[in-house]
Design a protein around this motif. Structure first.
Motif: not given
Length: 90
Positions: A47-51, A53-61, A65-66
């Motif tokens: 649900a949260c990680v659409t693309k 990559g090598t790290s999570l974006t702050s919005s993905e993080q 968490a939510k």
């Protein structure tokens, strides 16, 4: 004398039953934790990680968490309700 032997047998049986119950509860807790993390990983990541990559974006993080918090809260509510309905709740 026969009554004493019978009482001893019952006490040993009750003790063994308590040990077995405790072991089963421990195994169920371990299975629940494993299932919880697998579900969180699968559903929240999807649900949260659409693309990926090598790290999570702050919005993905934040989304992860939510999502984890919501799943944990829902699980606690269901568990509490189930225990109350079965007579084991508070």
């Amino acid at each position: 004398r026969d009554l004493t032997i019978f009482k001893t047998f019952l006490a040993m049986d009750a003790s063994k039953e308590a040990q077995i119950r405790q072991q089963i509860q421990h195994e169920m807790n371990a299975a629940f934790v494993q299932e919880f993390y697998q579900t969180v990983r699968d559903k929240c990541f999807k649900a949260c990680v659409t693309k990926p990559g090598t790290s999570l974006t702050s919005s993905e993080q934040q989304c992860l968490a939510k999502c984890c918090d919501r799943y944990q809260e829902a699980t606690e509510i269901v568990t509490k309700s189930t225990l109350e309905m079965s007579g084991y709740g508070e």
